[in-house]
Design a protein around this motif. Sequence first.
Motif, PDB file in Angstrom:
ATOM      1  N   ALA A 137     -11.165  16.752  -0.297  1.00 43.29           N
ATOM      2  CA  ALA A 137     -11.012  15.661   0.673  1.00 43.29           C
ATOM      3  C   ALA A 137      -9.734  14.880   0.405  1.00 43.29           C
ATOM      4  CB  ALA A 137     -12.217  14.730   0.627  1.00 43.29           C
ATOM      5  N   LEU A 138      -9.431  14.670  -0.867  1.00 45.84           N
ATOM      6  CA  LEU A 138      -8.196  13.978  -1.239  1.00 45.84           C
ATOM      7  C   LEU A 138      -6.995  14.800  -0.800  1.00 45.84           C
ATOM      8  CD1 LEU A 138      -6.535  11.811  -2.688  1.00 45.84           C
ATOM      9  CD2 LEU A 138      -6.956  13.045  -4.825  1.00 45.84           C
ATOM     10  N   GLN A 139      -7.005  16.099  -1.108  1.00 44.25           N
ATOM     11  CA  GLN A 139      -5.897  16.980  -0.727  1.00 44.25           C
ATOM     12  C   GLN A 139      -5.712  17.007   0.782  1.00 44.25           C
ATOM     13  OE1 GLN A 139      -3.842  18.857  -2.977  1.00 44.25           O
ATOM     14  NE2 GLN A 139      -2.653  18.844  -1.099  1.00 44.25           N
ATOM     15  N   GLU A 140      -6.818  17.072   1.505  1.00 48.18           N
ATOM     16  CA  GLU A 140      -6.784  17.084   2.968  1.00 48.18           C
ATOM     17  C   GLU A 140      -6.113  15.821   3.521  1.00 48.18           C
ATOM     18  OE1 GLU A 140     -10.408  17.286   5.812  1.00 48.18           O
ATOM     19  OE2 GLU A 140     -10.517  19.046   4.494  1.00 48.18           O
ATOM     20  N   GLU A 141      -6.499  14.665   2.977  1.00 48.14           N
ATOM     21  CA  GLU A 141      -5.940  13.385   3.439  1.00 48.14           C
ATOM     22  C   GLU A 141      -4.458  13.286   3.108  1.00 48.14           C
ATOM     23  OE1 GLU A 141      -5.926  10.135   5.634  1.00 48.14           O
ATOM     24  OE2 GLU A 141      -7.794  11.221   5.299  1.00 48.14           O
ATOM     25  N   LEU A 142      -4.068  13.710   1.914  1.00 48.14           N
ATOM     26  CA  LEU A 142      -2.651  13.677   1.527  1.00 48.14           C
ATOM     27  C   LEU A 142      -1.818  14.590   2.430  1.00 48.14           C
ATOM     28  CD1 LEU A 142      -3.059  13.761  -2.351  1.00 48.14           C
ATOM     29  CD2 LEU A 142      -2.315  11.803  -0.967  1.00 48.14           C
ATOM     30  N   ASP A 143      -2.319  15.794   2.679  1.00 50.83           N
ATOM     31  CA  ASP A 143      -1.610  16.734   3.562  1.00 50.83           C
ATOM     32  C   ASP A 143      -1.496  16.177   4.982  1.00 50.83           C
ATOM     33  OD1 ASP A 143      -1.262  18.537   1.505  1.00 50.83           O
ATOM     34  OD2 ASP A 143      -2.947  19.816   2.092  1.00 50.83           O
ATOM     35  N   LYS A 144      -2.582  15.615   5.471  1.00 50.61           N
ATOM     36  CA  LYS A 144      -2.605  15.069   6.830  1.00 50.61           C
ATOM     37  C   LYS A 144      -1.555  13.971   6.995  1.00 50.61           C
ATOM     38  CE  LYS A 144      -5.557  12.163   9.709  1.00 50.61           C
ATOM     39  NZ  LYS A 144      -6.853  11.458   9.746  1.00 50.61           N
ATOM     40  N   GLN A 145      -1.563  13.017   6.078  1.00 50.70           N
ATOM     41  CA  GLN A 145      -0.616  11.906   6.189  1.00 50.70           C
ATOM     42  C   GLN A 145       0.821  12.372   5.956  1.00 50.70           C
ATOM     43  OE1 GLN A 145      -1.646   9.349   7.624  1.00 50.70           O
ATOM     44  NE2 GLN A 145      -3.817   9.766   7.365  1.00 50.70           N
ATOM     45  N   GLY A 146       1.006  13.340   5.068  1.00 48.47           N
ATOM     46  CA  GLY A 146       2.340  13.900   4.842  1.00 48.47           C
ATOM     47  C   GLY A 146       2.907  14.544   6.100  1.00 48.47           C
ATOM     48  N   ARG A 147       2.062  15.277   6.823  1.00 43.11           N
ATOM     49  CA  ARG A 147       2.507  15.890   8.088  1.00 43.11           C
ATOM     50  C   ARG A 147       2.904  14.839   9.116  1.00 43.11           C
ATOM     51  NH1 ARG A 147      -1.786  19.282   6.832  1.00 43.11           N
ATOM     52  NH2 ARG A 147      -3.197  18.135   8.168  1.00 43.11           N
ATOM     53  N   LEU A 148       2.279  13.660   9.023  1.00 44.78           N
ATOM     54  CA  LEU A 148       2.582  12.577   9.966  1.00 44.78           C
ATOM     55  C   LEU A 148       3.766  11.728   9.509  1.00 44.78           C
ATOM     56  CD1 LEU A 148      -1.084  11.479  10.761  1.00 44.78           C
ATOM     57  CD2 LEU A 148       0.473  12.768  12.242  1.00 44.78           C
ATOM     58  N   GLY A 149       4.381  12.100   8.387  1.00 42.91           N
ATOM     59  CA  GLY A 149       5.576  11.407   7.920  1.00 42.91           C
ATOM     60  C   GLY A 149       5.335  10.304   6.908  1.00 42.91           C
ATOM     61  N   TRP A 150       4.096  10.165   6.437  1.00 38.78           N
ATOM     62  CA  TRP A 150       3.779   9.114   5.467  1.00 38.78           C
ATOM     63  C   TRP A 150       4.008   9.620   4.052  1.00 38.78           C
ATOM     64  CZ3 TRP A 150       2.921   4.287   7.084  1.00 38.78           C
ATOM     65  CH2 TRP A 150       2.520   4.095   8.406  1.00 38.78           C
ATOM     66  N   GLU A 151       4.486   8.737   3.181  1.00 35.19           N
ATOM     67  CA  GLU A 151       4.706   9.044   1.764  1.00 35.19           C
ATOM     68  C   GLU A 151       3.730   8.213   0.928  1.00 35.19           C
ATOM     69  OE1 GLU A 151       8.154   8.414  -1.642  1.00 35.19           O
ATOM     70  OE2 GLU A 151       8.606   7.968   0.443  1.00 35.19           O
ATOM     71  N   LEU A 152       2.988   8.864   0.036  1.00 34.06           N
ATOM     72  CA  LEU A 152       2.056   8.155  -0.840  1.00 34.06           C
ATOM     73  C   LEU A 152       2.857   7.335  -1.847  1.00 34.06           C
ATOM     74  CD1 LEU A 152      -0.944   7.758  -1.728  1.00 34.06           C
ATOM     75  CD2 LEU A 152      -0.515   9.591  -3.377  1.00 34.06           C
ATOM     76  N   VAL A 153       2.543   6.044  -1.954  1.00 38.26           N
ATOM     77  CA  VAL A 153       3.267   5.197  -2.898  1.00 38.26           C
ATOM     78  C   VAL A 153       2.366   4.596  -3.965  1.00 38.26           C
ATOM     79  CG1 VAL A 153       5.187   4.652  -1.362  1.00 38.26           C
ATOM     80  CG2 VAL A 153       3.165   3.194  -1.346  1.00 38.26           C
ATOM     81  N   ASN A 154       1.044   4.584  -3.744  1.00 39.52           N
ATOM     82  CA  ASN A 154       0.151   4.003  -4.735  1.00 39.52           C
ATOM     83  C   ASN A 154      -1.284   4.433  -4.463  1.00 39.52           C
ATOM     84  OD1 ASN A 154      -0.673   2.528  -6.926  1.00 39.52           O
ATOM     85  ND2 ASN A 154      -0.193   0.526  -6.055  1.00 39.52           N
ATOM     86  N   VAL A 155      -2.071   4.447  -5.520  1.00 35.70           N
ATOM     87  CA  VAL A 155      -3.510   4.682  -5.418  1.00 35.70           C
ATOM     88  C   VAL A 155      -4.183   3.546  -6.172  1.00 35.70           C
ATOM     89  CG1 VAL A 155      -5.438   6.208  -5.975  1.00 35.70           C
ATOM     90  CG2 VAL A 155      -3.215   7.180  -5.346  1.00 35.70           C
ATOM     91  N   VAL A 156      -5.059   2.820  -5.487  1.00 35.89           N
ATOM     92  CA  VAL A 156      -5.801   1.735  -6.118  1.00 35.89           C
ATOM     93  C   VAL A 156      -7.202   2.256  -6.396  1.00 35.89           C
ATOM     94  CG1 VAL A 156      -6.652  -0.611  -5.859  1.00 35.89           C
ATOM     95  CG2 VAL A 156      -4.447   0.027  -4.842  1.00 35.89           C
ATOM     96  N   HIS A 157      -7.554   2.276  -7.670  1.00 32.45           N
ATOM     97  CA  HIS A 157      -8.874   2.766  -8.070  1.00 32.45           C
ATOM     98  C   HIS A 157      -9.898   1.645  -7.970  1.00 32.45           C
ATOM     99  CE1 HIS A 157      -7.509   6.711  -9.302  1.00 32.45           C
ATOM    100  NE2 HIS A 157      -6.451   6.123  -9.810  1.00 32.45           N
ATOM    101  N   ALA A 158     -11.079   1.923  -8.423  1.00 37.61           N
ATOM    102  CA  ALA A 158     -12.197   0.990  -8.300  1.00 37.61           C
ATOM    103  C   ALA A 158     -11.857  -0.427  -8.782  1.00 37.61           C
ATOM    104  CB  ALA A 158     -13.392   1.515  -9.071  1.00 37.61           C
ATOM    105  N   THR A 159     -12.325  -1.378  -8.012  1.00 38.21           N
ATOM    106  CA  THR A 159     -12.214  -2.794  -8.357  1.00 38.21           C
ATOM    107  C   THR A 159     -13.635  -3.353  -8.326  1.00 38.21           C
ATOM    108  OG1 THR A 159     -11.994  -3.543  -6.074  1.00 38.21           O
ATOM    109  CG2 THR A 159      -9.947  -2.927  -7.211  1.00 38.21           C
ATOM    110  N   PRO A 160     -13.837  -4.593  -8.714  1.00 40.75           N
ATOM    111  CA  PRO A 160     -15.210  -5.130  -8.671  1.00 40.75           C
ATOM    112  C   PRO A 160     -15.865  -5.082  -7.287  1.00 40.75           C
ATOM    113  CG  PRO A 160     -13.810  -6.526  -9.990  1.00 40.75           C
ATOM    114  CD  PRO A 160     -12.910  -5.499  -9.356  1.00 40.75           C
TER     115      PRO A 160
END
Length: 60
Positions: free
Chosen positions: A24-47
Amino acid sequence: MSTQWKYLVVGLKTTLMGSFKTEALQEELDKQGRLGWELVNVVHATPTVSSPTLIFKKAQ
């Protein structure tokens, strides 16, 4: 002239136990990459948020 950016925030869906499928993560990254988006950060669990949040940017 400086570049102006647009940002996109995507919450990754998790199971009841808080895990997620790497496919699911790979799918989302590929999808957004095809749309021209670049991943800049991942925020993990918070309270208040248990699922990873993906932050993308692209030039306007």
